[in-house]
Scaffold this motif. Structure first.
Motif, PDB file in Angstrom:
ATOM      1  N   TYR A  63      25.032  79.501  65.015  1.00 42.98           N
ATOM      2  CA  TYR A  63      24.877  79.557  66.369  1.00 42.98           C
ATOM      3  C   TYR A  63      24.376  81.105  66.765  1.00 42.98           C
ATOM      4  O   TYR A  63      24.011  80.995  67.764  1.00 42.98           O
ATOM      5  CB  TYR A  63      25.984  78.945  67.388  1.00 42.98           C
ATOM      6  CG  TYR A  63      26.145  77.456  67.228  1.00 42.98           C
ATOM      7  CD1 TYR A  63      25.239  76.446  67.235  1.00 42.98           C
ATOM      8  CD2 TYR A  63      27.538  76.983  66.627  1.00 42.98           C
ATOM      9  CE1 TYR A  63      25.228  75.225  67.095  1.00 42.98           C
ATOM     10  CE2 TYR A  63      27.288  75.591  66.205  1.00 42.98           C
ATOM     11  CZ  TYR A  63      26.312  74.687  66.591  1.00 42.98           C
ATOM     12  OH  TYR A  63      26.709  73.501  66.332  1.00 42.98           O
ATOM     13  N   THR A  64      24.923  81.816  65.948  1.00 37.61           N
ATOM     14  CA  THR A  64      24.519  83.206  66.194  1.00 37.61           C
ATOM     15  C   THR A  64      23.785  83.791  65.084  1.00 37.61           C
ATOM     16  O   THR A  64      23.771  83.327  63.966  1.00 37.61           O
ATOM     17  CB  THR A  64      25.958  84.440  66.568  1.00 37.61           C
ATOM     18  OG1 THR A  64      26.514  84.422  65.439  1.00 37.61           O
ATOM     19  CG2 THR A  64      26.738  83.848  67.583  1.00 37.61           C
TER      20      THR A  64
ATOM     21  N   GLN B   9      36.647  79.258  55.276  1.00 32.05           N
ATOM     22  CA  GLN B   9      35.182  78.940  55.263  1.00 32.05           C
ATOM     23  C   GLN B   9      34.688  79.841  54.052  1.00 32.05           C
ATOM     24  O   GLN B   9      33.766  79.137  53.480  1.00 32.05           O
ATOM     25  CB  GLN B   9      34.637  79.570  56.528  1.00 32.05           C
ATOM     26  CG  GLN B   9      34.893  78.617  57.878  1.00 32.05           C
ATOM     27  CD  GLN B   9      34.050  78.801  58.884  1.00 32.05           C
ATOM     28  OE1 GLN B   9      32.680  78.797  59.155  1.00 32.05           O
ATOM     29  NE2 GLN B   9      34.640  79.507  60.015  1.00 32.05           N
TER      30      GLN B   9
ATOM     31  N   GLU C 205      25.730  85.215  62.367  1.00 36.48           N
ATOM     32  CA  GLU C 205      26.270  84.078  61.583  1.00 36.48           C
ATOM     33  C   GLU C 205      25.306  83.472  60.277  1.00 36.48           C
ATOM     34  O   GLU C 205      25.559  83.470  59.469  1.00 36.48           O
ATOM     35  CB  GLU C 205      26.942  82.935  62.366  1.00 36.48           C
ATOM     36  CG  GLU C 205      28.309  83.261  62.974  1.00 36.48           C
ATOM     37  CD  GLU C 205      28.687  82.458  63.903  1.00 36.48           C
ATOM     38  OE1 GLU C 205      29.719  82.203  64.307  1.00 36.48           O
ATOM     39  OE2 GLU C 205      27.823  81.552  64.425  1.00 36.48           O
TER      40      GLU C 205
ATOM     41  N   TYR D  95      32.805  85.587  63.192  1.00 32.33           N
ATOM     42  CA  TYR D  95      34.266  84.765  63.318  1.00 32.33           C
ATOM     43  C   TYR D  95      34.117  83.616  62.720  1.00 32.33           C
ATOM     44  O   TYR D  95      35.049  83.028  62.058  1.00 32.33           O
ATOM     45  CB  TYR D  95      34.535  84.462  64.844  1.00 32.33           C
ATOM     46  CG  TYR D  95      34.752  85.629  65.585  1.00 32.33           C
ATOM     47  CD1 TYR D  95      35.936  86.487  65.722  1.00 32.33           C
ATOM     48  CD2 TYR D  95      33.610  86.314  66.700  1.00 32.33           C
ATOM     49  CE1 TYR D  95      36.062  87.810  66.471  1.00 32.33           C
ATOM     50  CE2 TYR D  95      33.797  87.382  67.335  1.00 32.33           C
ATOM     51  CZ  TYR D  95      35.022  88.214  67.139  1.00 32.33           C
ATOM     52  OH  TYR D  95      35.028  89.081  68.088  1.00 32.33           O
ATOM     53  N   SER D  96      32.849  83.316  62.090  1.00 33.26           N
ATOM     54  CA  SER D  96      32.732  81.811  61.536  1.00 33.26           C
ATOM     55  C   SER D  96      31.517  81.954  60.967  1.00 33.26           C
ATOM     56  O   SER D  96      30.727  82.838  60.822  1.00 33.26           O
ATOM     57  CB  SER D  96      32.865  80.782  62.674  1.00 33.26           C
ATOM     58  OG  SER D  96      32.413  79.706  62.204  1.00 33.26           O
ATOM     59  N   LEU D  97      31.101  80.765  60.175  1.00 29.87           N
ATOM     60  CA  LEU D  97      29.761  80.711  59.282  1.00 29.87           C
ATOM     61  C   LEU D  97      29.051  79.463  60.202  1.00 29.87           C
ATOM     62  O   LEU D  97      28.285  78.633  59.468  1.00 29.87           O
ATOM     63  CB  LEU D  97      29.963  80.508  57.910  1.00 29.87           C
ATOM     64  CG  LEU D  97      30.769  81.873  57.178  1.00 29.87           C
ATOM     65  CD1 LEU D  97      30.960  81.388  55.791  1.00 29.87           C
ATOM     66  CD2 LEU D  97      29.959  82.808  57.359  1.00 29.87           C
ATOM     67  N   SER D  98      29.211  79.421  61.421  1.00 30.45           N
ATOM     68  CA  SER D  98      28.484  78.311  62.387  1.00 30.45           C
ATOM     69  C   SER D  98      27.122  78.859  62.233  1.00 30.45           C
ATOM     70  O   SER D  98      26.843  79.991  61.965  1.00 30.45           O
ATOM     71  CB  SER D  98      29.013  78.201  63.644  1.00 30.45           C
ATOM     72  OG  SER D  98      30.073  78.393  63.652  1.00 30.45           O
TER      73      SER D  98
ATOM     74  N   TYR E  61      40.691  82.210  59.504  1.00 32.09           N
ATOM     75  CA  TYR E  61      39.855  81.140  59.789  1.00 32.09           C
ATOM     76  C   TYR E  61      38.401  81.211  59.298  1.00 32.09           C
ATOM     77  O   TYR E  61      37.860  80.609  58.460  1.00 32.09           O
ATOM     78  CB  TYR E  61      39.605  80.928  61.520  1.00 32.09           C
ATOM     79  CG  TYR E  61      38.701  80.018  61.608  1.00 32.09           C
ATOM     80  CD1 TYR E  61      39.131  78.525  61.529  1.00 32.09           C
ATOM     81  CD2 TYR E  61      37.397  80.348  62.393  1.00 32.09           C
ATOM     82  CE1 TYR E  61      37.941  77.667  62.105  1.00 32.09           C
ATOM     83  CE2 TYR E  61      36.677  79.455  62.751  1.00 32.09           C
ATOM     84  CZ  TYR E  61      36.806  78.003  62.699  1.00 32.09           C
ATOM     85  OH  TYR E  61      35.704  77.146  63.128  1.00 32.09           O
TER      86      TYR E  61
ATOM     87  N   ARG F 101      43.469  84.291  63.211  1.00 28.56           N
ATOM     88  CA  ARG F 101      42.039  84.082  63.554  1.00 28.56           C
ATOM     89  C   ARG F 101      40.979  84.824  62.280  1.00 28.56           C
ATOM     90  O   ARG F 101      39.770  83.958  62.272  1.00 28.56           O
ATOM     91  CB  ARG F 101      41.645  84.757  64.616  1.00 28.56           C
ATOM     92  CG  ARG F 101      40.192  84.256  65.492  1.00 28.56           C
ATOM     93  CD  ARG F 101      39.724  85.280  66.339  1.00 28.56           C
ATOM     94  NE  ARG F 101      39.300  86.445  65.812  1.00 28.56           N
ATOM     95  CZ  ARG F 101      39.556  87.453  66.199  1.00 28.56           C
ATOM     96  NH1 ARG F 101      40.138  87.758  67.432  1.00 28.56           N
ATOM     97  NH2 ARG F 101      39.221  88.466  65.576  1.00 28.56           N
TER      98      ARG F 101
END
Lengths: 718, 76
Positions: free
Chosen positions: A64-65, A101, A68, A59-62, A97, A94
């Protein structure tokens, strides 16, 4: 070669799209050192060699997982020529988003506006032209399930990859407050840290530094020394009074919303969607759990009852004609006796053992892939989460655990449905306590011999013992090995969708193949080792003098306090590492002291082939009747008889009912079989958890058997 | 008032996320942003987790996670 990375949200139809493009050229493996699946394909298109890499859905490029981190590390360090960003047209905001990124990376992006048919059906109108303008990228509409738009997507991606300057992605304007900081930082980095400017896309690096991204800070350690940006961070914070990660997330989402509102027009009246209707039943307070259990029953029944006849058929073919003809062939070239024995009892038996797993692994993979692709898996997790949390597990863990009762091996493979590493490992560690089908032959032998009066109760008690101990060990592990590891449950409940059959088949095939190839090597090795133990020194008269017998004699005293301290039992337990049912076979060989009755009928190859064909037809028939004839599980019900075989007579003399029960408990617990171990090694990329599994299970098995035997003696049973 | 206190069918506006670090970022990545409207759809059969609608899609989260999401409702 042109490298195309495919990025997108989970449930955006990304896998289907990759399958539609790559088809059977798709290769499924693991990302190095982690449990996340890696799918890639190399193929030719319009005379160009293309490498397609499917990044994990995120869902993102943080940082935290795991998914990612893998996705962004790949994009940042391998810098593909172009990114195909799969976007779910029915959920633009979504999905965009992530697009926002991706654009920060400075790599050309092509958007695949996927599931476009569904969006149209909903009455959504998406202005492709404005979208291309607002984001500065090419947009292609696709329906991956129908293979629509694939050709255009590929050719557009190639065009973009070949002239990167012409199609250089636009940098979105994040507002003067942030952009002014970016300019200041760009200057600083270019002046004093030129190496960083070469290694990273500057804009992306600056954002990560501002966010205090721990992953990147660790990575630039050294090269980033003396880079000063505390002042700008302070400045930003003073302005917004929030942490910068949140400021950035808000800014990116604002861009995604802006784009969405600019390009999407929705109908005024919203229809009640199919997903809502289905969920009203499937997630219903009263029906939710029963429906889940019914589905589990269905999956279990199909996985094991459909495949068992085929497993038996493969077993019969391998141990019958295949072995016989190998003996004949080797005899013709005058091979020495020991090579014949090694070839048949070591190599063929080992390979055969792996092949026997084919039907069950493939059937299971098929169902798992279907449940995932249809959207039900997320619902299963939702329904079961509260119950599974008691033992520190995730809602999805229930499925692998249940499969464990059929066979631990597919169950361990199924832990890949879990996202979090801790959840995967913990589930896999507990699965061996689920009493699998291979333990049944041992139960049958002993329960039939000692507890024929109340066989049902005794058998049931063993299953319950496994479950209770899994709960206990789950709590123990949660407080020890996995102490302090946070467990989160933030999960999308995606709309129900019908996965495409072809995509399902390719995926099932690749997942299954990946397992079999890996497992085969190890199993063959262990099988040969056991052969050596059993048969060397060559020509031993008495099994007691073989290496296995000697080892058995050495370790037998360990089992003395448990009530079964004879070398024969110890030796059988050693061979049980291949598969627990082999314990019975070894006992037979050792105790009875003569080879299993081998009828050396003379048959021609044609006769054999004909028989194989006939028995295969029987297997198909059995497989069908298994499913429809009975509600109960055929594959795990006792098929034993009460005849007093020679083996039973011997066992009756060696064991008392009490020590027999202690032995059964020990067999249930003492270790995962070799195939399960290899599956664990495959899933987690390390032997570490296999080691832990062996260590804790042997300890647990010993303690439980000790308590049963000694406790029983104390209160005067046995 | 936090998100876990809303009943199925009730709506609220997100006021704050009272926890920093990775959990907050995960939530924000999923569209749980301040000012966003959120509606509770249902609770799981055992009462936990809950399912909500946010940003036009369905998200499930445990009560523990919903507790750190502060919301305002029309009547309060």
């Amino acid at each position: 070669m042109i490298t195309i990375a495919v990025a997108g949200n989970p449930n955006s139809g990304k896998s289907t799209l990759v399958n539609a493009i790559a088809g059977t050229r798709l290769h499924v493996g693991n990302w190095p050192g982690v449990t996340v699946e890696k799918k890639e394909a190399i193929f030719e298109y319009n005379g160009k060699r293309i490498m397609l890499v499917d990044l994990p859905g995120t869902y993102s490029l943080s940082p935290y997982t795991q998914e990612e981190i893998i996705a962004r590390d790949y994009l940042v360090h391998e810098t593909p020529d172009v990114i195909i960003n799969v976007v779910d047209s029915t959920n633009l905001e979504r999905n965009l988003y992530l697009t926002v990124q991706l654009l920060e990376l400075g790599i050309p992006v092509v958007i695949a506006l996927n599931i476009y048919d569904e969006a149209k059906k909903k009455g959504y109108r998406i202005d492709i032209k404005s979208m291309e303008e607002m984001l500065g990228v090419k947009v292609v509409t696709t329906v991956a399930t129908e293979k629509t738009g694939m050709e255009r997507l590929l050719s557009t991606s190639l065009k973009v990859a070949e002239s990167p300057f012409q199609y250089h992605s636009k940098q979105l304007d994040y507002g003067e407050d942030i952009e002014s900081i970016v300019r200041v930082m760009e200057q600083r980095i270019k002046q004093s840290h030129a190496t960083l400017a070469e290694r990273y896309s500057l804009r992306w690096l600056i954002f990560k530094l501002l966010e205090g991204d721990t992953h990147i800070l660790k990575e630039i350690n050294g090269d980033g020394n003396g880079l000063y940006f505390d002042d700008v961070v302070r400045h930003l914070r003073k302005m917004y009074g929030d942490d910068i990660e949140s400021i950035m997330a808000n800014t990116r989402y604002a861009k995604a919303s802006e784009t969405t509102h600019g390009v999407l027009s929705k109908p005024e009246i919203r229809k009640i969607e199919l997903t809502e209707k289905i969920d009203a039943v499937i997630l219903n307070r009263f029906l939710g759990v029963p429906i889940f259990l019914a589905l589990m029953w269905f999956v279990f029944k199909f996985t094991f009852d459909v495949s068992t006849p085929f497993v038996d058929w493969i077993d019969a073919v391998i141990s019958g004609p295949l072995k016989r003809w190998t003996v004949v062939m080797l005899g013709m070239i005058h091979s020495p006796a020991w090579t014949i024995s090694l070839a048949t009892d070591g190599v063929i038996a080992g390979v055969g053992f792996v092949i026997m797993f084919v039907p069950v692994i493939f059937t299971m993979m098929f169902f798992i892939t279907f449940l995932e692709g249809s959207g039900y898996m997320a619902r299963a997790a939702f329904v079961m989460d509260r119950a599974m949390r008691v033992i520190g597990l995730h809602g999805k863990s229930f499925i692998p655990m249940v499969l464990g009762f059929g066979c631990n091996v597919p169950a361990i493979c199924a832990t890949r449905i879990l996202e979090n590493q801790k959840d995967k490992v913990l589930t896999a560690l507990l699965i061996p306590l689920m009493s699998c089908g291979a333990r049944l032959p041992i139960y049958v032998l002993f329960v039939g011999t000692f507890f024929s009066e109340n066989s049902g109760t005794v058998l049931w008690s063993l299953y319950v013992m496994g479950i209770v101990l899994a709960i206990v060990m789950g709590i123990v592990f949660k407080r020890t090995i996995f102490k302090g590891e946070p467990s989160v449950f933030i999960m999308e409940l995606p709309p129900y969708r019908m996965p495409s059959f072809k995509s399902l088949m390719i995926y099932t095939w690749e997942r299954g193949k990946h397992f079999l190839v890996k497992a085969g090597t190890y199993i063959l090795l262990v099988s040969i080792m056991v052969w050596i133990l059993l048969n060397l020194p060559w020509g031993v008269e008495h099994k007691k003098d073989s290496y296995l017998g000697k080892t058995g004699q050495t370790i037998a005293k360990v089992f003395k306090p448990l009530g079964f301290g004879s070398w024969e039992v110890a030796a059988s337990l050693i061979t049980g590492v291949i598969a627990k049912e082999i314990v019975v076979g070894t006992m037979g060989e050792i105790y009875i002291e003569k080879k299993m009755v081998e009828t050396t009928e003379q048959k021609t190859i044609l006769q054999d082939l004909k028989e194989c064909g006939i028995s295969f037809t029987m297997a198909v028939k059995d497989s069908v009747t298994n499913v429809f004839s009975t509600f109960w599980m055929k594959s795990i019900s006792i098929r034993g008889d009460k005849k007093l075989t020679p083996l039973r007579t011997v066992i009756q003399k060696t064991f008392t009912p009490l020590s027999a029960y202690a032995f059964l408990a020990f067999v249930l617990l003492y270790m995962p079989c070799i195939v399960a171990s290899v599956a664990m090694r495959n899933e987690f990329g390390t032997w570490k958890w296999v080691g832990i599994s062996f260590a804790y299970q042997i300890t647990l098995g010993w303690i439980v058997a000790f308590v049963i035997y000694q406790g029983g003696k104390l209160i005067g049973i046995g | 008032m936090n998100l876990s206190m809303l009943k199925p069918g009730e709506k609220g506006k997100i006021r704050d996320i009272v926890m920093g670090g990775s959990l907050k970022r995960r939530l924000m990545d999923m569209g749980v942003l301040i000012g966003e409207e959120v509606k509770v759809l249902k609770k799981a059969p055992f009462g936990d987790p809950i399912e909500v609608t946010i940003k036009n899609y369905n998200l499930s989260l445990r009560k523990k996670e919903a507790e750190i999401i502060l919301v305002t409702t029309d009547d309060k």
